[in-house]
Design an enzyme around this catalytic site. Structure first.
Site, PDB file in Angstrom:
ATOM      1  N   ASP A  23     -74.535   2.961   8.522  1.00  0.00           N
ATOM      2  CA  ASP A  23     -74.013   3.988   9.671  1.00  0.00           C
ATOM      3  C   ASP A  23     -72.937   4.202   8.220  1.00  0.00           C
ATOM      4  OD1 ASP A  23     -72.641   5.582  11.140  1.00  0.00           O
ATOM      5  OD2 ASP A  23     -71.911   3.028  11.830  1.00  0.00           O
ATOM      6  N   ASP A  81     -72.418  11.341   9.924  1.00  0.00           N
ATOM      7  CA  ASP A  81     -72.192  10.225  10.749  1.00  0.00           C
ATOM      8  C   ASP A  81     -73.518  10.247  10.414  1.00  0.00           C
ATOM      9  OD1 ASP A  81     -72.128   7.894  11.611  1.00  0.00           O
ATOM     10  OD2 ASP A  81     -71.376   8.577  13.222  1.00  0.00           O
TER      11      ASP A  81
END
Length: 507
Positions: free
Chosen positions: A102, A296
């Protein structure tokens, strides 16, 4: 996030509070477990050192070295719907867990207690090297949250750098909506900057520790290979590659195009404009960057500020050959289905994002074909193929998530404060490339700074606390002014709950 001077101070504080939270997107559809089948002709035999390409990047190019970049190829499993994860070994003796990659958060957190949706967890009691630091930590996302304790332990990556590092670990003891059915990971690897670490920036993130202890360059790169594959596939996982310490040229085609990192918290970039097909949305570029624009890997879709999202949907509707398309498809509540074997991609246009180049007077364009944002989900009774819309609206800024990232090899060059994009060699379907890069283009037609006026995280917190202090003082003064005269009033002049400011308090 647009702010208005006409709103009340309390509303402003409330919006500021949520403006800095991470936008974590969980699929609102059933998650189908499955495995994907991806072939590769890359031979993983060389051992390499880090050598420069002349621009400060580290390349896997010398067969006499000690850093094994090629062994990092295909060290990820998963797909955009269930997340891309890497196997890690934690503790002594090592306990193997799968960890979600992430780039939109900064904590390294792993399940340390049983949960119905995970098959195993990191048992801190079984590790002789785990040490609790006596601090609690909690992270809340738009959907889902977890709580736990901070500790430190040894971590190694079987398909990563050789060696073991001492890492800050958040041991997740309870969670709600964080672990999802059908996923095969038990924790999260936050690769963003210390500013996003919780409970505060003193908690050194994983990659910072890796750079410091292993002496590698402050660069990593990411390839995510789920482009155009159905989440109901029964083949092997699509997977991908996380290259720590540099770039691997066999994973991309053509040149790398760089955009500056605007702010070191998320990987914030500057979006100059969007095009649907050959239609420029013609919005003020600041709208694309409200309240931030970030890259992201932990976000599934391409998320757009509400005004931008509506403009994109309107432009797609105008250019699409499909008439009277259900609004439920655009908002993610419904799937669109075609007869099995038919492909809907011919009905939809390409989508393009223009990013500011490192030469700030120029831009470059990254483009995804419909195969990346009209995403296959499942079939129905063997007769229909169903698809979802890979975009959604956002109240927390523009997020370039897996929908776009799957088309590109993305270099997070933290050392030179820039992100690089190149065509991913796995973003191909039936000999057709699913992504494009073009440039350079002149940026003279947009503002010199499209992020101007966008409030950053630390400043937002300072403003919020300052406003709350001011409001507290004003409230005390008002209460004194209202209460003291009441001593001379009859009961008909009392201030009631219905008319007081108390009902506007933040809960």
């Amino acid at each position: 996030m647009a702010y208005s001077t006409s709103v009340s101070i309390w509303s402003f504080v409330f919006s500021v509070y949520f403006g800095v939270s991470k936008c974590y997107f969980a699929i609102p559809l059933k998650i189908y477990t499955g495995r994907y089948n991806v072939s590769s002709d890359v031979v993983l035999t060389q051992r390499v050192v880090l050598t420069s390409d002349g621009n400060g990047l580290s390349l896997a190019s010398d067969p006499t070295g000690t850093v094994n970049f090629l062994d990092m190829i295909h060290n990820l499993e998963g797909d955009s719907g269930r997340g891309y994860y890497i196997e890690m070994s934690i503790g002594t003796p090592g306990q193997k867990v799968n960890i979600l990659v992430d780039t939109g958060s900064s904590n390294f957190a792993v399940a340390a207690a049983p949960h119905p949706f995970i098959t195993h967890y990191f048992n801190t009691a079984l590790s002789s090297t785990y040490q609790s630091v006596g601090r609690t930590v909690a992270v809340r996302y738009t959907q889902g949250n977890w709580e736990g304790e901070l500790g430190v332990d040894r971590v190694s990556i079987p398909k990563g750098l050789n060696g073991t590092v001492i890492i800050n670990i958040a041991a997740i003891l309870s969670s709600d909506g964080f672990f999802l059915p059908g996923v095969n990971w038990q924790g999260i690897l936050g690769l963003a900057y210390p500013m996003l670490a919780r409970p505060d920036s003193s908690v050194e993130p994983f990659f910072n520790s890796l750079v410091q202890q292993m002496g590698i360059p402050d660069i990593f790169s990411l390839q995510m290979c789920g482009a155009g594959l159905s989440a109901s596939s029964t083949a092997d996982p699509a997977g991908g590659s996380l290259i720590m310490g540099g770039t691997e040229p066999t994973l991309y085609r053509g040149s790398l195009w760089y955009t500056p990192i605007v702010e070191e918290w998320y990987y914030q970039v500057e979006v100059l404009k969007l095009e649907v097909g050959d239609q420029n949305l013609d919005l003020d570029c600041r709208e694309y960057n409200m309240d931030k624009a970030i890259v992201d890997s932990g976000t599934t879709l391409l998320r757009l500020p509400v005004n931008v999202f509506n403009a994109v949907v309107e432009a797609i509707t105008r250019s699409s050959l499909i008439q009277d398309f259900s609004s439920g498809f655009w908002d993610g509540s419904k799937l669109a289905c075609w007869m099995k074997g038919e492909t809907p991609w011919m009905f939809f246009p390409k989508l393009s994002i223009f990013l500011r180049a490192t030469n700030t007077s120029q831009s470059f364009r990254i483009t995804i074909l419909p195969q990346l944002y009209i995403q296959p989900i499942t079939d129905v009774d063997g007769t229909l193929d169903c698809f979802r819309f890979g975009l959604s609206s956002s109240a927390n800024g523009l997020v370039i998530g897996a929908t776009v990232m799957e088309g590109f090899y993305v270099v997070f060059d933290r050392a030179q404060r820039r992100l690089g994009f190149a065509l991913s060699n796995c973003a191909v379907s039936g000999e057709v490339a699913l992504s494009e890069i073009a440039g350079p283009f002149s940026a003279a037609d947009v503002a010199a700074n499209c992020s101007a006026g966008v409030l950053k995280g630390p400043l937002l917190w300072v403003i919020s606390y300052a406003l709350m202090a001011v409001c507290a003082v004003v409230l005390i003064i008002l209460l004194l002014l209202l209460v003291l005269p009441c001593r001379n009033r009859n009961r008909s002049g009392e201030i009631t709950d219905e008319s007081s400011l108390v009902r506007h308090r933040i809960k």
